[in-house]
Design an enzyme around this catalytic site. Structure first.
Site, PDB file in Angstrom:
ATOM      1  N   TYR A   1       0.902  -1.175   0.000  1.00  0.00           N
ATOM      2  CA  TYR A   1       0.000   0.000   0.000  1.00  0.00           C
ATOM      3  C   TYR A   1       0.922   1.201   0.000  1.00  0.00           C
ATOM      4  O   TYR A   1       0.854   2.058   0.854  1.00  0.00           O
ATOM      5  CB  TYR A   1      -0.840  -0.104   1.283  1.00  0.00           C
ATOM      6  CG  TYR A   1      -1.960   0.868   1.514  1.00  0.00           C
ATOM      7  CD1 TYR A   1      -2.995   1.010   0.590  1.00  0.00           C
ATOM      8  CD2 TYR A   1      -2.020   1.593   2.701  1.00  0.00           C
ATOM      9  CE1 TYR A   1      -4.049   1.871   0.851  1.00  0.00           C
ATOM     10  CE2 TYR A   1      -3.081   2.446   2.973  1.00  0.00           C
ATOM     11  CZ  TYR A   1      -4.099   2.585   2.042  1.00  0.00           C
ATOM     12  OH  TYR A   1      -5.160   3.433   2.305  1.00  0.00           O
TER      13      TYR A   1
ATOM     14  N   HIS B   1      -2.067   7.549  -3.246  1.00  0.00           N
ATOM     15  CA  HIS B   1      -3.241   6.678  -3.118  1.00  0.00           C
ATOM     16  C   HIS B   1      -3.708   6.600  -1.666  1.00  0.00           C
ATOM     17  O   HIS B   1      -4.890   6.750  -1.370  1.00  0.00           O
ATOM     18  CB  HIS B   1      -2.921   5.284  -3.655  1.00  0.00           C
ATOM     19  CG  HIS B   1      -3.987   4.270  -3.389  1.00  0.00           C
ATOM     20  ND1 HIS B   1      -5.235   4.315  -3.984  1.00  0.00           N
ATOM     21  CD2 HIS B   1      -4.014   3.185  -2.567  1.00  0.00           C
ATOM     22  CE1 HIS B   1      -5.969   3.299  -3.553  1.00  0.00           C
ATOM     23  NE2 HIS B   1      -5.257   2.601  -2.692  1.00  0.00           N
TER      24      HIS B   1
ATOM     25  N   GLN C   1     -15.686  -4.443   0.533  1.00  0.00           N
ATOM     26  CA  GLN C   1     -14.554  -4.147   1.413  1.00  0.00           C
ATOM     27  C   GLN C   1     -14.968  -3.251   2.577  1.00  0.00           C
ATOM     28  O   GLN C   1     -14.554  -3.477   3.722  1.00  0.00           O
ATOM     29  CB  GLN C   1     -13.429  -3.478   0.599  1.00  0.00           C
ATOM     30  CG  GLN C   1     -12.150  -3.249   1.404  1.00  0.00           C
ATOM     31  CD  GLN C   1     -10.973  -2.824   0.528  1.00  0.00           C
ATOM     32  OE1 GLN C   1     -10.999  -2.996  -0.682  1.00  0.00           O
ATOM     33  NE2 GLN C   1      -9.957  -2.273   1.145  1.00  0.00           N
TER      34      GLN C   1
ATOM     35  N   THR D   1      -1.974   0.339  -5.173  1.00  0.00           N
ATOM     36  CA  THR D   1      -2.386   1.244  -6.248  1.00  0.00           C
ATOM     37  C   THR D   1      -1.378   2.369  -6.433  1.00  0.00           C
ATOM     38  O   THR D   1      -0.959   2.990  -5.463  1.00  0.00           O
ATOM     39  CB  THR D   1      -3.761   1.841  -5.909  1.00  0.00           C
ATOM     40  OG1 THR D   1      -4.644   0.776  -5.613  1.00  0.00           O
ATOM     41  CG2 THR D   1      -4.304   2.631  -7.088  1.00  0.00           C
TER      42      THR D   1
END
Lengths: 414, 414
Positions: free
Chosen positions: A127, A132, A239, A348
Site C-alpha cells: 500500500y 493513493h 470491502q 495502487t
C-alpha cells in the site's frame, strides 16, 4: 544493438527487453518463451538446439509450464542467460542464419496463447503510494489526517490470495457478497455495485529463504527476478463492510490479473530514478542507498462493450514512496521466509494530479465525479462487459522496454 | 471394534481414528502413514503389498512427501480407503497374520519423524469465536460495544502466509519488528515483547474449484478432508502498530504451527453437536441444517525451559460461533476458488470462562493478570525457550479420537 528480428520502434519488446513468459504453442504444449516485437521465441527449442550451452543450465528448465525452475537458478545464471539470448538475436549471429531453427522456434504472437508465467506460492499486496493512501484516507477518514500514524514508518502490507491470480485475457465474474446500505442496520447480499480496478505492479522473487532469516535493503534486489503489471481487482462496497478489523478479504480474492511477460530488473536498470525523500527518517533496517525507484509509465484504458477505449489514468511507478527493496526487507525483518515465484504487489500507483489516479474510487472520487467516456457514457465504477487494459513502459535515449498489457473483461455475476 | 495393534485406552489414536500423516522413516525416505496407538503404519507399503487393491487408487499416492495426491481423490475414494484400512487393523484380519509385512511397514512412533502433512497452497485465518472476538474488543476498543457491527453477519477472515506454516516440533525464533511505545510518536525496532500463541483448529480442503464458483453450506463438508490443531503465533505489539488499515501482517507471518496428523471429518462424525443460536438471523447463503459443530476438547500447556508444564487453557471447539461449512461458503460466495491442501484456521478458540481463553492476551488480560506457573514463575506472554503444547481430543461412549499434540519451542530472536 540491432536485432535481425524486425519490430516496430514503438514496441515494448525491443532488443533491450528480453522478457520471460510461458506460452501454449499452437494449443498443443506449454513452453517458456521470450519475445522480440511480435515474434515469440521458444526457449526450450533454443536449448535443445545447443544455443544455450555452457551457461549453467544443466537441464532444459524451459521445457516447463512455469518459469519457477528457471527463476530458481538465481541471478548468477539467469542474468548471463538473458544477456546471451540478447546476443543470439543480434544481426549476424549464428541464430540469424539458422533458418531451420527459426522455422520451428519462432512464432507469431497471434499463434500462441500466453499463460500465467509463474506458479505463485505466496502473494502479498503493499500500500506504498502516498498519493493513493492519502486519497483513500481523505475519502473514508479525516481529510486533515488522511495518513494513518504508521504509514510513513513502514510499508503497510497484507497477504492476498494466490489461488485467484490469473493471466491477462482471463475474464472475471463480478463478485457477489455482503454490503451494508447506509440507511440500514442489516447487510444485504448481491453483486458488487462498486467494482474497481487497482493499477499496480508486482515483483517476483527468485529465492527460498530460511524461516527466521531476513533480507536487507542492500541485497533485496538480488532476490527479485523481475516485474509484471498487476490489476488488483477490488469490490469497494464489499470491502467497506468486511474489512474491520482484519483487512480486505472477499473484496479482493475473487481475482487479480497479471501481465504475461516478466520484465527483468536488469532490463529496467537504465530507468532507475531516485525515490521521494522519506520524512520522517525511517528506521535503520529500511534505509537504503542508490536509486531504487523506476521510471515506468503506466496507463489504464476502459472499454465498454462494443465501444472504443478511453484512457482514464496515466501514472508512473516512480511515484512510489516505498521501494521494492524496502518492501522485501520489511516483509522479512521478522523472519518470514520467501519462496520462488512469490508475487509482491505495490498497491495502487497514483500520482499527484487527478489524471494519474490509479483506481476508479479515486478517479470518480467515490462516485461523486463520474468519468465521461469517449462514447458518451459515464463511469463511476466498472460495469458488466467493460474491459480494463493496463499498460506499462519505460523509454530513455531511444530505448524502449515495456510490459505490454494486462487485459481483463468483467462478466456479470454468476 | 478391536485392533490387533495394542494401544493405551487414553490414546488419541484408537481404532476409531485412522488419521493421515507423512513421516520420514529412519531418516531415509518420506511416506504417507497412519497410526494406531504409538504404532505408525507405512501406507505405501500396504499399497505395494496389495492390501489397498480395488479401492480406486490407480497409483501409489502414498509414496509421496505430502498427502495432497491422496486427498485430491475426493471423498468417494478417501472415505472407503480409510474404512478399509480400519478393517485391516482389526483382530483376525489377513494383515494381523502377515508378520513379514508388519516387520517392514509398522514402526514405533519414536523411530519416525513426522512432517507437515500437506503442501498448503493457500492459508486463511478466520475469527470465529465470539468469546475471543468479544475479549479482544473489550481490551482494545469499547467494552460496551466489543463486537464490530459486521461480526454477527459474516465469518470475518483474512489471508495468512502459507510459506511459514511448520509442523509440530519446529522451533521458531521470536520475531523482530516495529512497535510504538505509548509515550512516543516514533516507533522503535527490536524483538517482540508480547509474543503469544493462539489456540486454533484448521480444516483442509480436498478440491480445486473454478474461479467464479461457490460452495454452499450444504456441500461444504464434502470438500473438507479433515482437521489439524493450529497454533497461530502472534506478536501482539507488532500487530497493534502495523494492523491498520489492512490487517495483521508481520505479527503473524513469522510462523504458524500445525499438528502432524490430519483427523478426517468422518472420524469426528460421532462428536457432532449443535452450534450456538445465531442472532440476528444470518443471510440465506450462510444458513445451514444439521449439527455442524464438533465437541473437541482443547488444551494448552506452557513449559518454561528445564521445567514442568502448566496447563493454561482448557477450551473446546464446540464453542465456535461460525462453523466450517459457513466459513467455506462465505469464503467462496464471491467466486474465490479453493485448492487441494488449503488450510482454513478457525481463529482463537476461547470459551466463556477465564480458564478457557485461547491466548495469553486474554488469559493475562493484556498483561494485567499474569499467570502463575507451577514452578513459581509468572507469565503474561511467551518467554524465550518456553514450549507451548496444544492438544485436542474427542471422547464419547468409550471411544476416543484425538489429534495428539502440536509442540513448539520459542528461541530468541536471530
Amino acid at each position: 544493438m540491432k536485432s535481425f528480428i524486425t519490430y516496430d520502434s514503438e514496441s515494448d519488446f525491443s532488443i533491450y527487453n528480453i522478457p520471460f513468459g510461458v506460452a501454449f504453442i499452437a494449443e498443443e504444449y506449454p513452453t517458456c518463451v521470450t519475445r522480440i516485437g511480435d515474434t515469440v521465441i521458444d526457449l526450450a527449442m533454443l536449448y535443445d538446439a545447443g544455443y544455450l550451452d555452457n551457461l549453467g543450465l544443466e537441464e532444459n528448465v524451459f521445457e516447463a509450464m512455469v518459469l519457477n525452475p528457471f527463476i530458481e537458478l538465481g541471478k548468477s545464471v539467469t542474468v548471463p542467460v538473458r544477456e546471451h539470448i540478447q546476443k543470439l538475436f543480434l544481426e549476424g549471429s549464428d541464430l540469424s542464419k539458422d533458418t531451420d531453427l527459426q522455422a520451428n522456434a519462432f512464432f507469431d504472437l497471434n499463434d500462441v496463447q500466453m499463460m500465467l508465467p509463474v506458479h505463485v506460492p505466496n502473494y502479498t499486496d503493499f500500500y506504498s503510494s502516498i498519493e493513493h493512501a492519502t486519497n483513500v484516507g481523505k475519502m473514508f477518514r479525516d481529510p486533515e489526517n488522511a495518513l494513518l500514524p504508521n504509514w510513513r514508518h513502514l510499508p503497510v502490507g497484507y497477504h492476498g490470495r494466490s489461488s485467484s491470480i490469473v493471466s491477462s485475457g482471463t475474464a472475471l465474474h463480478r463478485p457477489k457478497g455482503q454490503t451494508k446500505p447506509a440507511d440500514s442496520d442489516m447487510p444485504v447480499f448481491g453483486p458488487s455495485k462498486r467494482l474497481d480496478f487497482e493499477l499496480e505492479m508486482a515483483f517476483i522473487t527468485n529465492t527460498y529463504t530460511e524461516l527466521g532469516d531476513s533480507v536487507t535493503t542492500e541485497n533485496a534486489e538480488d532476490h527479485i527476478f523481475g516485474m509484471v503489471l498487476f490489476n488488483d481487482w477490488s469490490a469497494r462496497d464489499l470491502q467497506k463492510w468486511e474489512y474491520v478489523p482484519l483487512g480486505p478479504f472477499l473484496a479482493k480474492n475473487f481475482g487479480s490479473s497479471v501481465s504475461p511477460w516478466i520484465v527483468t530488473l536488469e532490463a529496467l536498470d537504465p530507468f532507475r530514478v531516485a525515490g521521494p525523500k522519506q520524512d520522517p527518517e525511517v528506521l535503520p533496517y529500511l534505509k537504503y542507498e542508490g536509486e531504487k525507484n523506476f521510471d515506468i509509465n503506466l496507463q489504464v484504458g476502459l472499454t465498454p462493450q462494443d465501444s472504443e477505449e478511453t484512457v482514464v489514468c496515466n501514472s508512473n511507478f516512480k511515484y512510489m514512496y516505498w521501494n521494492m527493496a524496502q518492501q522485501l526487507a520489511h516483509h522479512t525483518v521478522n523472519g518470514c521466509n520467501i519462496e520462488v515465484g512469490d508475487m509482491y504487489a505495490s498497491g495502487t500507483i497514483s500520482g499527484k494530479d487527478e489524471n494519474s489516479y490509479g483506481s476508479m474510487l479515486e478517479i470518480s472520487w467515490s462516485g461523486q465525479k463520474p468519468v465521461k467516456l469517449k462514447d458518451g457514457q459515464e463511469r463511476s465504477f466498472i460495469e458488466d462487459y467493460d474491459t480494463v487494459t493496463m499498460r506499462g513502459w519505460s523509454e530513455k535515449d531511444g530505448k524502449r522496454v515495456g510490459f505490454g498489457e494486462v487485459v481483463t473483461q468483467i462478466l456479470p455475476a454468476k
